[in-house]
Design a protein around this motif. Structure first.
Motif: not given
Length: 449
Positions: A46-47, A71, A74-80, A83, A299
């Motif tokens: 993932r990214a 995925w 760069d799939d945004p669902r990797f952030v959680d 999930d 962040e």
């Protein structure tokens, strides 16, 4: 007489896509490759995940886990994280099986699969395909022993509402409920990460032939010996960055600082400090009046006003960076103190570098690691959390200039020497890696699992 061409063993490493999980598995792979093993590393990339530590290493390949419904990086669902874990449990097995079959078709049949914890679906895939299996436990042997004794009911654990409760486990000091409560065993039985630990360790003796642990014998001898009566534990650590890696853009700045003068502050890749605590850390570093290197992820940095950050770096003669090669920074002679969340990778890297500690633990195993650093290894002090400017400043002063400062340094230097001896040719961890290589080499020659 005809000669027999040696069969090169091929180890497939399967990692959870977190940097703190990826790094030790890649470092193990680098050591296996140095002993003549063909190594393939895979993860659902993932990214943001860095794989540059192994670029150009002979015998080390990277194959991204891909295909099917996986995925893209760069799939945004990797952030959680939840999930991500649910997705990998569903889509990972088919992708891993396909990768193993592709390797065989390319003339590189896999000899053994090594997965780190929190990839509970990887080992069953390997078992169904008839492949030998090993687990790399990336945390301390102490934590592995705690989880194992809990899951197999080998010791009575206190209830969370027992304020004075503790547990006695062979090879470990008594652990109080405050040190145990952050562990996954005390979360809800519905917690996904707890379920993964139960799956990984509940039947570990049936699932794997080797449990490789990122530790070394001189550090956790009693724990390793006691747990070894139940689990095939092999210490292979500390798993460190390559000696040739530089400390990135920090090197020139560190070179300009006096020996053992710099305070390194880093809370790992997952800890997020709140805005108030981040400001308190900034004020503490300014008030300590020592050069400091603060690894402050973007962040967290966004929580600070420009004025607060500017004041800290000017008065404290400090440098703030979003990322660094932590092990290489710790190994630099200018670093004299490490303010850390006490994740195991950071703990092992600090011990291998001989740097005294200010412990600021948060969750999971961090409180147990802090206990060992402060009470058992006696290489530092514990600062109350959440951090306040005064408590952190006083803790830094105690480690670097207090009555026990010399003792902290001497004990840290002794552990550094022992860690290096474990990794050297013929050391305990080198022997552990070699024993594993010898066994999988025999499997490759016999063509069996």
């Amino acid at each position: 007489m005809p000669t027999t061409t040696p069969v090169q063993p091929h180890v497939l490493l399967v990692a959870t896509p977190f940097q703190s999980h990826v790094n030790p598995l890649m470092r193990l792979g680098r050591r296996l490759a140095a002993k003549g093993v063909l190594v393939t590393f895979t993860t659902a990339l993932r990214a943001g995940i860095r794989l540059d530590e192994v670029s150009g290493v002979d015998g080390f390949r990277v194959e991204r886990l891909r295909g099917g419904d996986l995925w893209e990086p760069d799939d945004p669902r990797f952030v959680d994280a939840n999930d991500m874990a649910r997705h990998l449990s569903a889509a990972g097995p088919a992708a891993l099986e396909a990768l193993i079959r592709r390797e065989a078709a390319a003339g590189r049949p896999v000899t053994c699969v090594v997965a780190n914890a929190f990839v509970p679906w990887a080992l069953p895939v390997a078992a169904d395909m008839g492949l030998p299996r090993a687990m790399l436990w990336i945390q301390s042997c102490a934590l592995l022993s705690v989880y194992y004794h809990y899951l197999h009911a080998l010791a009575p654990f206190p209830d969370t509402d027992d304020a004075t409760g503790s547990v006695a486990i062979p090879g470990l000091p008594d652990l109080a409920i405050d040190e145990l409560r952050p562990l996954l065993i005390y979360t809800s039985s519905q917690d996904m990460w707890r379920q993964m630990v139960v799956t990984d360790l509940g039947s570990v003796r049936e699932k794997v032939s080797w449990v490789l642990v990122n530790t070394f014998d001189a550090l956790e001898h009693e724990t390793i010996a006691a747990l070894g009566e139940h689990v095939p534990v092999i210490p292979v650590g500390p798993l460190l960055e390559p000696e040739t890696a530089e400390a990135d853009g920090c090197t020139a700045w560190l070179d300009a600082q006096p020996p053992r003068s710099v305070v390194l502050v880093a809370f790992g890749s997952l800890v997020k400090t709140g805005d108030e605590e981040t400001a308190e850390i900034a004020e503490a570093l300014a008030g300590a009046d020592r050069p400091f290197l603060w690894v402050l992820r973007d962040e967290n940095r966004a929580l600070l006003s420009k004025d607060t950050l500017a004041a800290a770096t000017s008065r404290g003669r400090g440098k703030v960076v979003p990322w660094c090669r932590q092990a290489r920074v710790l190994a630099h002679g200018a670093v004299g103190c490490f303010v850390t969340h006490c994740g195991w990778n950071s703990t092992a890297e600090a011990l291998a570098a001989g740097v005294p500690i200010v412990a600021c633990p948060r969750w999971s195993d961090q409180r147990i690691n802090a206990k060992f650093l402060v009470d058992v290894y006696r290489v530092g002090v514990r600062s109350p959390t959440p951090v306040t400017r005064e408590s952190l400043r006083l803790s830094i002063d105690e480690v670097m200039a207090g009555p026990e400062a010399e003792g902290f340094g001497l004990r840290a230097a002794s552990l550094k020497k022992r860690a290096r001896a474990a990794l050297a040719d013929g050391g305990s961890s080198d022997n552990g890696v070699q024993a594993f290589v010898d066994q999988i080499s025999e499997l490759a020659r016999s063509g069996g699992g």
